[in-house]
Design a protein around this motif. Structure first.
Motif, short mmCIF file in Angstrom:
data_model
loop_
_atom_site.label_atom_id
_atom_site.label_comp_id
_atom_site.label_asym_id
_atom_site.label_seq_id
_atom_site.Cartn_x
_atom_site.Cartn_y
_atom_site.Cartn_z
N HIS A 55 0.84 -1.19 0.00
CA HIS A 55 0.00 0.00 0.00
C HIS A 55 0.88 1.25 0.00
O HIS A 55 0.65 2.18 -0.77
CB HIS A 55 -0.92 -0.02 1.22
CG HIS A 55 -1.84 1.14 1.30
ND1 HIS A 55 -3.01 1.19 0.57
CD2 HIS A 55 -1.78 2.28 2.01
CE1 HIS A 55 -3.62 2.32 0.83
NE2 HIS A 55 -2.90 3.00 1.70
N ARG B 18 -5.29 6.24 -7.40
CA ARG B 18 -5.36 4.94 -6.72
C ARG B 18 -6.63 4.21 -7.14
O ARG B 18 -6.61 3.01 -7.44
CB ARG B 18 -5.31 5.13 -5.22
CG ARG B 18 -5.28 3.85 -4.44
CD ARG B 18 -5.06 4.15 -2.96
NE ARG B 18 -3.96 3.40 -2.42
CZ ARG B 18 -3.92 2.08 -2.35
NH1 ARG B 18 -4.89 1.36 -2.82
NH2 ARG B 18 -2.89 1.47 -1.83
N CYS B 19 -7.75 4.92 -7.17
CA CYS B 19 -9.02 4.31 -7.58
C CYS B 19 -8.94 3.82 -9.02
O CYS B 19 -9.40 2.71 -9.33
CB CYS B 19 -10.17 5.29 -7.41
SG CYS B 19 -10.63 5.57 -5.69
N LEU C 234 -6.82 0.66 -9.10
CA LEU C 234 -7.55 -0.50 -8.59
C LEU C 234 -8.64 -0.96 -9.55
O LEU C 234 -8.86 -2.17 -9.70
CB LEU C 234 -8.13 -0.19 -7.21
CG LEU C 234 -7.10 -0.02 -6.10
CD1 LEU C 234 -7.77 0.42 -4.81
CD2 LEU C 234 -6.32 -1.31 -5.89
N THR D 163 -8.64 -4.64 -11.18
CA THR D 163 -9.83 -5.47 -11.04
C THR D 163 -10.33 -5.94 -12.40
O THR D 163 -10.69 -7.12 -12.57
CB THR D 163 -10.93 -4.71 -10.28
OG1 THR D 163 -10.43 -4.35 -8.99
CG2 THR D 163 -12.19 -5.55 -10.12
N VAL E 51 -4.27 -8.92 -4.89
CA VAL E 51 -5.14 -7.81 -5.28
C VAL E 51 -6.06 -7.43 -4.12
O VAL E 51 -6.27 -6.24 -3.86
CB VAL E 51 -5.95 -8.16 -6.55
CG1 VAL E 51 -7.05 -7.15 -6.81
CG2 VAL E 51 -5.02 -8.28 -7.75
N LEU F 8 -4.54 -4.94 -1.77
CA LEU F 8 -4.17 -3.62 -2.25
C LEU F 8 -5.13 -2.63 -1.64
O LEU F 8 -5.12 -1.56 -1.52
CB LEU F 8 -4.20 -3.55 -3.78
CG LEU F 8 -3.22 -4.46 -4.51
CD1 LEU F 8 -3.47 -4.39 -6.00
CD2 LEU F 8 -1.78 -4.05 -4.21
#
Length: 97
Positions: free
Chosen positions: A5, A27-28, A31, A35, A94, A97
């Protein structure tokens, strides 16, 4: 996985500077991309789809210096077929994270 992180946040801060909102947005986005790549790997119908998604995941991981994820994605990209055990290990990383 606090280290991971922190590494991701450090890499994003290097791009965004001292802008917490921008770091959070990046960051979003990271991710979401991770995903999507993982979901594509899960749904892969053939080796080519599997490898392409694994390479996408490896590139995303490399962009933020997420070494464990990058390593596992690289291993997946070397496979000719879907590997359920490796996919589970990637999903575990994942999730942290």
């Amino acid at each position: 996985m606090t280290y991971e992180h922190g590494t991701i946040d450090s890499a994003l801060a290097a791009v965004a500077g001292d802008e917490p909102a921008v770091i959070q947005d990046l960051r979003c986005a990271f991710l979401e991309g991770v995903t999507r790549a993982l979901e594509t790997m899960k749904a892969a119908r053939d080796g080519q789809e599997w490898r392409e998604a694994a390479l996408r995941l490896k590139g995303l991981a490399a962009s933020v210096n997420a070494l464990p994820l990058m390593t596992l994605a690289g291993q997946a990209a070397e496979r000719d077929t879907r590997d359920g055990d490796l996919l589970d290990r990637i999903a575990e990383v994942v999730a942290r994270l």
